[in-house]
Design a protein around this motif. Structure first.
Motif, PDB file in Angstrom:
ATOM      1  N   LEU A   1       0.831  -1.208   0.000  1.00 37.91           N
ATOM      2  CA  LEU A   1       0.000   0.000   0.000  1.00 37.91           C
ATOM      3  C   LEU A   1       0.867   1.261   0.000  1.00 37.91           C
ATOM      4  O   LEU A   1       0.403   2.330  -0.409  1.00 37.91           O
ATOM      5  CB  LEU A   1      -0.930   0.009   1.215  1.00 37.91           C
ATOM      6  N   ALA A   2       2.115   1.122   0.434  1.00 37.45           N
ATOM      7  CA  ALA A   2       3.035   2.261   0.397  1.00 37.45           C
ATOM      8  C   ALA A   2       3.302   2.713  -1.038  1.00 37.45           C
ATOM      9  O   ALA A   2       3.757   3.834  -1.264  1.00 37.45           O
ATOM     10  CB  ALA A   2       4.360   1.896   1.080  1.00 37.45           C
ATOM     11  N   TRP A   3       3.015   1.845  -1.987  1.00 41.06           N
ATOM     12  CA  TRP A   3       3.197   2.218  -3.403  1.00 41.06           C
ATOM     13  C   TRP A   3       1.984   2.938  -3.970  1.00 41.06           C
ATOM     14  O   TRP A   3       2.048   3.469  -5.085  1.00 41.06           O
ATOM     15  CB  TRP A   3       3.410   0.964  -4.256  1.00 41.06           C
TER      16      TRP A   3
ATOM     17  N   ARG B   1      -1.039   5.374  -8.422  1.00 46.21           N
ATOM     18  CA  ARG B   1      -2.184   6.173  -8.907  1.00 46.21           C
ATOM     19  C   ARG B   1      -1.722   7.313  -9.806  1.00 46.21           C
ATOM     20  O   ARG B   1      -2.410   7.690 -10.750  1.00 46.21           O
ATOM     21  CB  ARG B   1      -2.980   6.727  -7.722  1.00 46.21           C
ATOM     22  N   GLU B   2      -0.555   7.866  -9.487  1.00 48.89           N
ATOM     23  CA  GLU B   2      -0.038   9.013 -10.252  1.00 48.89           C
ATOM     24  C   GLU B   2       0.764   8.575 -11.467  1.00 48.89           C
ATOM     25  O   GLU B   2       1.276   9.417 -12.210  1.00 48.89           O
ATOM     26  CB  GLU B   2       0.816   9.889  -9.333  1.00 48.89           C
ATOM     27  N   GLY B   3       0.938   7.272 -11.656  1.00 50.14           N
ATOM     28  CA  GLY B   3       1.627   6.763 -12.829  1.00 50.14           C
ATOM     29  C   GLY B   3       3.126   6.937 -12.806  1.00 50.14           C
ATOM     30  O   GLY B   3       3.766   7.018 -13.871  1.00 50.14           O
ATOM     31  N   ARG B   4       3.721   6.984 -11.636  1.00 52.01           N
ATOM     32  CA  ARG B   4       5.175   7.126 -11.541  1.00 52.01           C
ATOM     33  C   ARG B   4       5.763   5.942 -10.764  1.00 52.01           C
ATOM     34  O   ARG B   4       5.053   5.255 -10.030  1.00 52.01           O
ATOM     35  CB  ARG B   4       5.551   8.445 -10.860  1.00 52.01           C
ATOM     36  N   PRO B   5       7.064   5.681 -10.917  1.00 53.57           N
ATOM     37  CA  PRO B   5       7.692   4.566 -10.202  1.00 53.57           C
ATOM     38  C   PRO B   5       7.573   4.750  -8.686  1.00 53.57           C
ATOM     39  O   PRO B   5       7.730   5.856  -8.175  1.00 53.57           O
ATOM     40  CB  PRO B   5       9.149   4.615 -10.663  1.00 53.57           C
ATOM     41  N   ALA B   6       7.319   3.655  -7.999  1.00 55.28           N
ATOM     42  CA  ALA B   6       7.169   3.700  -6.542  1.00 55.28           C
ATOM     43  C   ALA B   6       8.480   3.278  -5.884  1.00 55.28           C
ATOM     44  O   ALA B   6       9.063   2.254  -6.260  1.00 55.28           O
ATOM     45  CB  ALA B   6       6.049   2.760  -6.100  1.00 55.28           C
ATOM     46  N   PRO B   7       8.968   4.042  -4.915  1.00 59.26           N
ATOM     47  CA  PRO B   7      10.186   3.644  -4.211  1.00 59.26           C
ATOM     48  C   PRO B   7       9.915   2.443  -3.319  1.00 59.26           C
ATOM     49  O   PRO B   7       8.909   2.397  -2.607  1.00 59.26           O
ATOM     50  CB  PRO B   7      10.539   4.885  -3.378  1.00 59.26           C
ATOM     51  N   HIS B   8      10.811   1.461  -3.381  1.00 60.87           N
ATOM     52  CA  HIS B   8      10.654   0.256  -2.561  1.00 60.87           C
ATOM     53  C   HIS B   8      11.810   0.191  -1.572  1.00 60.87           C
ATOM     54  O   HIS B   8      12.979   0.128  -1.973  1.00 60.87           O
ATOM     55  CB  HIS B   8      10.621  -0.995  -3.432  1.00 60.87           C
ATOM     56  N   LEU B   9      11.487   0.168  -0.288  1.00 60.30           N
ATOM     57  CA  LEU B   9      12.509   0.324   0.749  1.00 60.30           C
ATOM     58  C   LEU B   9      13.144  -0.982   1.214  1.00 60.30           C
ATOM     59  O   LEU B   9      14.163  -0.946   1.888  1.00 60.30           O
ATOM     60  CB  LEU B   9      11.907   1.044   1.971  1.00 60.30           C
ATOM     61  N   MET B  10      12.555  -2.134   0.891  1.00 63.23           N
ATOM     62  CA  MET B  10      13.020  -3.365   1.535  1.00 63.23           C
ATOM     63  C   MET B  10      13.667  -4.372   0.586  1.00 63.23           C
ATOM     64  O   MET B  10      13.606  -5.566   0.816  1.00 63.23           O
ATOM     65  CB  MET B  10      11.855  -4.013   2.280  1.00 63.23           C
TER      66      MET B  10
ATOM     67  N   GLN C   1       1.320  -1.155 -16.380  1.00 64.74           N
ATOM     68  CA  GLN C   1       2.584  -1.500 -15.732  1.00 64.74           C
ATOM     69  C   GLN C   1       2.753  -0.771 -14.400  1.00 64.74           C
ATOM     70  O   GLN C   1       2.433   0.412 -14.288  1.00 64.74           O
ATOM     71  CB  GLN C   1       3.758  -1.163 -16.649  1.00 64.74           C
ATOM     72  N   VAL C   2       3.241  -1.487 -13.410  1.00 63.59           N
ATOM     73  CA  VAL C   2       3.596  -0.891 -12.121  1.00 63.59           C
ATOM     74  C   VAL C   2       5.113  -0.962 -11.985  1.00 63.59           C
ATOM     75  O   VAL C   2       5.689  -2.058 -11.962  1.00 63.59           O
ATOM     76  CB  VAL C   2       2.918  -1.630 -10.951  1.00 63.59           C
ATOM     77  N   GLU C   3       5.748   0.195 -11.939  1.00 60.14           N
ATOM     78  CA  GLU C   3       7.205   0.257 -11.868  1.00 60.14           C
ATOM     79  C   GLU C   3       7.659   0.578 -10.447  1.00 60.14           C
ATOM     80  O   GLU C   3       6.993   1.327  -9.721  1.00 60.14           O
ATOM     81  CB  GLU C   3       7.736   1.324 -12.822  1.00 60.14           C
ATOM     82  N   LEU C   4       8.810   0.019 -10.080  1.00 62.12           N
ATOM     83  CA  LEU C   4       9.427   0.295  -8.788  1.00 62.12           C
ATOM     84  C   LEU C   4      10.781   0.953  -8.995  1.00 62.12           C
ATOM     85  O   LEU C   4      11.460   0.715 -10.001  1.00 62.12           O
ATOM     86  CB  LEU C   4       9.614  -0.996  -7.983  1.00 62.12           C
ATOM     87  N   THR C   5      11.167   1.757  -8.036  1.00 62.51           N
ATOM     88  CA  THR C   5      12.491   2.364  -8.037  1.00 62.51           C
ATOM     89  C   THR C   5      13.361   1.631  -7.031  1.00 62.51           C
ATOM     90  O   THR C   5      13.032   1.563  -5.845  1.00 62.51           O
ATOM     91  CB  THR C   5      12.420   3.852  -7.646  1.00 62.51           C
ATOM     92  N   ASP C   6      14.448   1.055  -7.506  1.00 61.52           N
ATOM     93  CA  ASP C   6      15.376   0.376  -6.606  1.00 61.52           C
ATOM     94  C   ASP C   6      16.233   1.404  -5.890  1.00 61.52           C
ATOM     95  O   ASP C   6      16.713   2.369  -6.493  1.00 61.52           O
ATOM     96  CB  ASP C   6      16.280  -0.585  -7.381  1.00 61.52           C
ATOM     97  N   LEU C   7      16.418   1.199  -4.591  1.00 66.56           N
ATOM     98  CA  LEU C   7      17.208   2.117  -3.769  1.00 66.56           C
ATOM     99  C   LEU C   7      18.461   1.425  -3.258  1.00 66.56           C
ATOM    100  O   LEU C   7      18.446   0.228  -2.959  1.00 66.56           O
ATOM    101  CB  LEU C   7      16.380   2.613  -2.577  1.00 66.56           C
ATOM    102  N   THR C   8      19.530   2.170  -3.147  1.00 65.95           N
ATOM    103  CA  THR C   8      20.732   1.649  -2.504  1.00 65.95           C
ATOM    104  C   THR C   8      20.508   1.652  -0.994  1.00 65.95           C
ATOM    105  O   THR C   8      19.606   2.342  -0.488  1.00 65.95           O
ATOM    106  CB  THR C   8      21.948   2.521  -2.828  1.00 65.95           C
TER     107      THR C   8
END
Length: 282
Positions: free
Chosen positions: A141-143, A148-157, A212-219
């Motif tokens: 749900l954090a995504w 909804r806004e059509g942008r990549p969602a940051p994924h923290l884990m 498509q649902v895109e995620l942003t990978d974080l370091t």
């Protein structure tokens, strides 16, 4: 009387609903009784697990209690306090919400958060059950806003595989253990039926939404910065970063049959959860 602490949280609110639906007498401990959306007939009391006086008052007259006492790395004292208050009040059965991997040295500090509470539960002399759920399906749900806004969602884990569990299964397991002594003395590791990466969850969600649902990978450094920016303390942020590394290295790639053992049916899939919550992302 069954007391539910954390009564407006992801798990506690559903435990309250299920117990009330089957006609149990339920008391809910919540910081905001007036704002809590609880079923009619549920007795509400103001308080937080960190407030010992409120906890003791809520325990009075209860036969069973659902214990949610860890909200961060500094809550061991309050988690033990829930058990002490239950024993002092004459509560007969307790069910503690813990987490998968508790006690695993590879998790570092994160793996110790629930240990004092689990130890207190097992030493209490009461009928007890410990629930160790895996990563919740509802964590995605954090995504929702980004999706909804059509942008990549940051994924923290990280993108390691996990036995993602539907929180409704965890709540049903808690309700079952609160009412059935056959679950006493058991520690259940609750998972879904498959090991999923975050990217695979995003793909499933995308299929359901038709886009498509895109995620942003974080370091690790970016994860830590975001967690600190969200107001978490350094100990908390560092523990979660360690947890993400544990997942990335395959430490949480675990699937069990414990949901089936407790509930007599297969665990729900992430797809089922996402289908039931697609409007949140639409």
């Amino acid at each position: 009387m069954i007391l539910v602490t954390g009564a407006t949280g992801t798990i506690g609110s559903e435990v309250v609903r299920q117990l009330a639906a089957r006609g149990e007498k339920v008391r809910a401990l919540t910081r905001d009784p007036a704002g809590a959306r609880l079923p009619s007939g549920v007795d509400t009391m103001r308080g937080h697990p960190r407030d010992r006086a409120a906890v003791e008052g809520a325990m009075a007259g209860a036969e069973a209690a659902f214990l949610v006492g860890v909200f961060g790395p500094d809550d061991a004292e309050y988690d033990r306090g829930l058990v002490e208050a239950a024993r002092a009040a004459g509560v007969r059965r307790i069910v503690k919400l813990s987490t998968i991997g508790t006690g695993d040295p590879r998790l570092g500090v994160f793996g110790t958060w629930h240990l004092p509470g689990e130890e207190a539960v097992r030493a209490s002399g009461l009928e007890w059950t410990v629930l160790r759920p895996s990563s919740f399906a509802s964590n995605t749900l954090a995504w929702a806003q980004a999706v909804r806004e059509g942008r990549p969602a940051p994924h923290l884990m990280s993108d390691g595989r996990q036995g993602v569990v539907d929180p409704r299964d965890v709540s049903e397991a808690a309700a079952a253990a609160l009412g059935d002594p056959r679950h006493s003395g058991r520690t259940y590791t609750l998972t879904g039926p498959e090991k999923l990466r975050a990217s695979e969850q995003a793909a499933i969600l995308g299929e359901i939404l038709g886009r498509q649902v895109e995620l942003t990978d974080l370091t690790p450094e970016q994860r830590r910065e975001q967690l600190l920016g969200a107001g978490l303390g350094e100990t908390y942020a560092d523990s979660l970063v360690a947890g993400a590394r544990f997942i990335e290295e395959g430490g949480n790639a675990v699937v069990t049959e414990d949901v089936r053992e407790v509930l007599g049916r297969p665990a729900r899939t992430y797809r089922e959860w996402a289908q039931d919550h697609k409007e949140t992302f639409a």
